[in-house]
Design a protein around this motif. Sequence first.
Motif, mmCIF file in Angstrom:
data_model
loop_
_atom_site.group_PDB
_atom_site.id
_atom_site.type_symbol
_atom_site.label_atom_id
_atom_site.label_comp_id
_atom_site.label_asym_id
_atom_site.label_seq_id
_atom_site.Cartn_x
_atom_site.Cartn_y
_atom_site.Cartn_z
ATOM 1 N N UNK A 328 0.823 -1.210 0.000
ATOM 2 C CA UNK A 328 0.000 0.000 0.000
ATOM 3 C C UNK A 328 0.859 1.263 0.000
ATOM 4 N N UNK A 329 1.924 1.254 0.802
ATOM 5 C CA UNK A 329 2.721 2.483 0.951
ATOM 6 C C UNK A 329 4.160 2.124 1.300
ATOM 7 N N UNK A 330 5.091 2.920 0.775
ATOM 8 C CA UNK A 330 6.510 2.792 1.103
ATOM 9 C C UNK A 330 7.036 4.184 1.420
ATOM 10 N N UNK A 331 7.654 4.338 2.595
ATOM 11 C CA UNK A 331 8.216 5.632 2.979
ATOM 12 C C UNK A 331 9.582 5.433 3.613
ATOM 13 N N UNK A 332 10.457 6.403 3.405
ATOM 14 C CA UNK A 332 11.701 6.469 4.176
ATOM 15 C C UNK A 332 11.352 7.121 5.502
ATOM 16 N N UNK A 333 11.358 6.324 6.575
ATOM 17 C CA UNK A 333 10.858 6.797 7.862
ATOM 18 C C UNK A 333 11.946 7.330 8.783
ATOM 19 N N UNK A 334 13.211 7.061 8.479
ATOM 20 C CA UNK A 334 14.332 7.685 9.183
ATOM 21 C C UNK A 334 15.556 7.550 8.288
#
Length: 401
Positions: A328-334
């Motif tokens: 659903x979603x891919x993010x660079x979280x840190x």
Amino acid sequence: MSPSFVHYDINHVLGTGQSLSVGSVGTPPLTLTQPYDNLSFVTGVMTEATGLTSFIPLVEGDLCTGTTIAVETMSSGMANLVTKMARESLLVDQPAGKTSHDLLVSVHGLGGIAYSGLKKGTSAYATGMAQVTAGKALTTDAGKSYVVRAVTNVHGESDHVALNANYAADLAQWQADYEADVKALTGQSEPIPMFQTQMSSWTKLGTPLSTTSAIPLAQLAAHVASGGKIVLVGPKYHLPYAPDGVHLTNVGYRHMGEDYAKAYRRVVMEGKPWEPIRPRTITRKGAVITVTFHVPSPPLALDTTRVTDPGNYGFEYVDDSDVTPGIDEIVVSSADTVTITLFSAPTGANARLRYAYRGIPGAPGGPKTGPRGNLRDSDSTASRNGDPLYNWCVHFDEPVP
């Protein structure tokens, strides 16, 4: 600079592999002058076991054995950036006479040849040993000090076609043979790591043409298992490819050489391990998969400008259920972490997270068409040629707990 680093006048780097190691179709040559004091044998960058009677300044454009086409190999790109970094930062505070790191580069790779035709016991391997013997003799005769620092390897395509299931073990044996045999010739105590890059063009290779390949995963596995003896620089999907979709352009070879130079600097000169962008840990809670990465130069970024998005930035989740949830979603979280959210919590066994793992059969390799992904770091190392020297995430296929 590593406290254990020992200066030598001549630092020999041996080059092996198949066609990408010898700059196949990388025309015209680009590096026609030598800006520092890097060297090749008088017979050129790509040379045989004979005629190794003197050194000349390292430039490209010599003739590859068996062809009449002058090309750009990765050799000058690597050597010149190594020397630039040494002179401008790493060695500036060293005593007089020790403020440079000059390389002798000699390549004995052969196009289209699998490991079986390049390993110890073959004529290609013997040529490499002859280059060491000649390099040491010429340097000693000139009253200078000599060491073999590394082997560069650009390889894997023929073993992909041959379905070589033992390639990771072959790489380990290859490096061990070079280190043992070179040390026997030189008497050195310095290690001889083998630097390699993953093959990123398998969709153009094999019969039938391939969707996936075990070879990039074997190259990663050899790096992880070797304890620093086999160094995975990274993948090659971000580089400019020639129209055949397997080889690089002249600019691509030069850029690849600079990628190798950064890993060489860290391992050989700084005495530190090199880790490409690869998973450090993978965890899952419900529908959320969290991946922390080894990152040479944080922070991570998802870059769809330099490499086009193949879908989900190159990530893929699979398991053995009948209805595997999609991403659903891919993010660079840190700075070192990517968070992947699935549409629902998975229930299947044998869960895997893959990246740049699958391509379209027949598609040429490269940043717009081949097996690829968009995850890179923020490395600001200055290229001598204006190329962005980011590190890109390796091809991988890892279990999800």
